[in-house]
Design an enzyme around this catalytic site. Structure first.
Site, PDB file in Angstrom:
ATOM      1  N   ARG A  27     -10.887 -16.694   2.691  1.00 30.34           N
ATOM      2  CA  ARG A  27     -10.384 -17.189   3.971  1.00 30.34           C
ATOM      3  C   ARG A  27      -9.917 -18.641   3.888  1.00 30.34           C
ATOM      4  NH1 ARG A  27     -11.238 -12.499   4.355  1.00 30.34           N
ATOM      5  NH2 ARG A  27     -12.214 -11.338   6.072  1.00 30.34           N
ATOM      6  N   LYS A  58      -7.993  -1.555  -9.425  1.00 33.39           N
ATOM      7  CA  LYS A  58      -8.649  -2.289  -8.342  1.00 33.39           C
ATOM      8  C   LYS A  58      -9.942  -1.594  -7.946  1.00 33.39           C
ATOM      9  CE  LYS A  58      -7.717  -3.956  -3.620  1.00 33.39           C
ATOM     10  NZ  LYS A  58      -8.671  -3.127  -2.856  1.00 33.39           N
ATOM     11  N   THR A 110      -5.959   1.882  -6.787  1.00 34.76           N
ATOM     12  CA  THR A 110      -7.145   1.548  -5.990  1.00 34.76           C
ATOM     13  C   THR A 110      -8.193   2.634  -6.116  1.00 34.76           C
ATOM     14  OG1 THR A 110      -5.966   0.175  -4.392  1.00 34.76           O
ATOM     15  CG2 THR A 110      -8.002   1.185  -3.649  1.00 34.76           C
ATOM     16  N   TYR A 112      -3.395   5.363  -4.366  1.00 32.06           N
ATOM     17  CA  TYR A 112      -4.658   6.081  -4.406  1.00 32.06           C
ATOM     18  C   TYR A 112      -4.465   7.344  -5.238  1.00 32.06           C
ATOM     19  CZ  TYR A 112      -6.049   3.119  -0.497  1.00 32.06           C
ATOM     20  OH  TYR A 112      -6.344   2.040   0.298  1.00 32.06           O
ATOM     21  N   ARG A 154      -7.235  -9.418   5.071  1.00 36.82           N
ATOM     22  CA  ARG A 154      -7.312  -9.671   6.507  1.00 36.82           C
ATOM     23  C   ARG A 154      -6.698 -11.017   6.868  1.00 36.82           C
ATOM     24  NH1 ARG A 154     -12.139  -7.157   5.255  1.00 36.82           N
ATOM     25  NH2 ARG A 154     -12.597  -5.219   6.389  1.00 36.82           N
ATOM     26  N   SER A 170       0.821  -1.203   0.000  1.00 42.86           N
ATOM     27  CA  SER A 170       0.000   0.000   0.000  1.00 42.86           C
ATOM     28  C   SER A 170       0.861   1.262   0.000  1.00 42.86           C
ATOM     29  CB  SER A 170      -0.912   0.009   1.230  1.00 42.86           C
ATOM     30  OG  SER A 170      -1.594   1.235   1.360  1.00 42.86           O
ATOM     31  N   HIS A 172     -13.061  -3.344  -1.677  1.00 46.23           N
ATOM     32  CA  HIS A 172     -12.189  -2.910  -0.574  1.00 46.23           C
ATOM     33  C   HIS A 172     -12.506  -3.673   0.707  1.00 46.23           C
ATOM     34  CE1 HIS A 172      -9.073   0.211  -0.110  1.00 46.23           C
ATOM     35  NE2 HIS A 172      -9.285   0.049   1.179  1.00 46.23           N
TER      36      HIS A 172
END
Length: 399
Positions: free
Chosen positions: A314, A255, A157, A131, A334, A109, A279
């Site tokens: 996941r 994205k 993004t 961004y 995550r 990022s 996102h």
């Protein structure tokens, strides 16, 4: 380095992360905007898709290796860029090392806490995420630094809008970790002694700055200083996206695409690939799960550019479902942050191993020898599952 014990699922990694992290840090990572409808649907939608496994005759060996976004990878999994990884002192560098050790590409990022030069050194297959903020001159400067650092591509993004809060409460994130902040936050940190000691050993508090937004070696703005610049910059136009793709001149990923019309405009703008993403539920709430939108986008532009998916992954079986429905790879966010919090670099490697094992198991169950053999026929799609956004022709709507 955080103590690490093997965990068998991403859910267990999340439980360990919750026990290790201060509550405000955990809550900052936990869920999406407003009511969390999109956040929940991203994960729940994968559970609505089914398999029909074989009981004999499956291949004895399976190949997971693939190529996506002009990169060879050991499996169709990539690290999605996430900002300010204050869950562990080594942050993005630990994640990059783990990804390199497992043969997958890294997304960094522009709001990351570690310099792009350090991350590329840890993983040469690093994409730099940007961004739209500050206008074309500022964007060109950031791209030039990323190019000089040796990144393999840029991710633009566009799937992040300002959220007015979360129904369960938004944690207060300090602008900088100055002495006053450390004193006021110390009671919470002390209640998580292992996390506190990880940072205490480094002699530095968690880094809440964005060192990649200016020239190398320049003053790093605080997270909210950078966030403010983003909020005050008008959103990009399609001409701006085309300019970015041309200015970069290499692999360029857009994205945030969930609509067919946006996907087609992206192709016209000259992008190399698109990521079907919302996102992680942190964009406009009530946006459908990305796996619901994926097939229509693939049908519209998948023969022209790479399409990848980001959101709700996941398990390895989630990756198989995404690839079967047309994604070249699935990005995780995550999932690896839980691993990073639970065990540093080994924890991220653990998450990647869990996903690899799940992919292999799913391939074996449905009788596929190679991830490239997957097709939509390998997934049971219930009626009403798919969402086709951004089309005016009723005949085009997928069922």
């Amino acid at each position: 380095m955080a103590e690490h014990r093997w965990f068998e699922t991403v859910a267990v990694a999340q439980e360990r992360a919750k026990k290790r992290l201060p509550p405000s840090v955990y809550k900052a990572l936990l869920a999406g905007s407003e009511k969390g409808v999109t956040y929940a649907d991203n994960m729940a939608a994968f559970g609505e898709l089914g398999f029909a496994p074989h009981v004999a005759g499956q291949p004895a060996e399976r190949s997971l290796a693939t190529r996506a976004l002009d990169q060879d990878m050991s499996m169709p999994v990539m690290i999605s860029p996430t900002g300010v990884q204050a869950v562990h002192p080594e942050g993005e560098v630990a994640v990059a090392r783990a990804a390199a050790a497992r043969g997958v590409a890294m997304g960094l990022s522009s709001f990351a806490s570690k310099p792009v030069e350090e991350v590329v050194a840890a993983n040469p297959q690093t994409f730099f995420q940007m961004y739209w903020m500050g206008g074309r001159d500022a964007m060109a400067t950031r791209m030039e630094r990323a190019r000089a650092a040796g990144v393999v591509g840029v991710i633009a993004t566009t799937d992040w809008s300002f959220s007015n809060g979360r129904d369960w409460g938004s944690p207060i994130i300090p602008a900088r970790m100055d002495l006053r902040t450390m004193i006021t936050r110390s009671p919470e940190a002390i209640r998580r002694p292992r996390w506190f000691l990880d940072f205490a050993k480094t002699g530095r508090p968690p880094e809440l700055t964005a060192p990649n937004l200016g020239p190398e070696g320049s003053r790093a703005p605080g997270f909210f200083e950078a966030y403010g610049e983003w909020m005050q910059t008008p959103p990009p136009t399609w001409d701006d996206i085309a300019w970015m793709a041309e200015e970069w001149g290499g692999t360029f990923v857009l994205k945030g695409v969930c609509r067919v019309d946006d996907a087609r405009r992206a192709v016209d703008a000259g992008v190399s690939a698109i990521s079907v993403s919302n996102h992680g539920g942190n964009n406009l709430d009530s946006t459908p799960a990305t796996i619901r939108c994926l097939p229509a986008v693939v049908e519209a532009v998948g023969d022209q550019i790479d399409v990848v998916l980001d959101g709700g992954v996941r398990r390895g079986s989630d990756v198989v479902k995404a690839v079967a429905l047309g994604a070249k790879a699935a990005l995780i966010g995550r999932a690896y942050l839980w691993g990073l919090a639970a065990g540093g670099q080994p924890g991220v490697e653990n998450v990647l191993d869990v996903l690899r094992g799940g992919i292999d198991s799913a391939l074996r169950g449905i009788g596929k020898a190679d991830v490239h053999d997957l097709t939509p026929d390998d997934v049971l799609i219930p009626d009403g599952f798919l969402r086709t956004l951004g089309v005016s022709d009723p005949a085009y709507v997928m069922h």
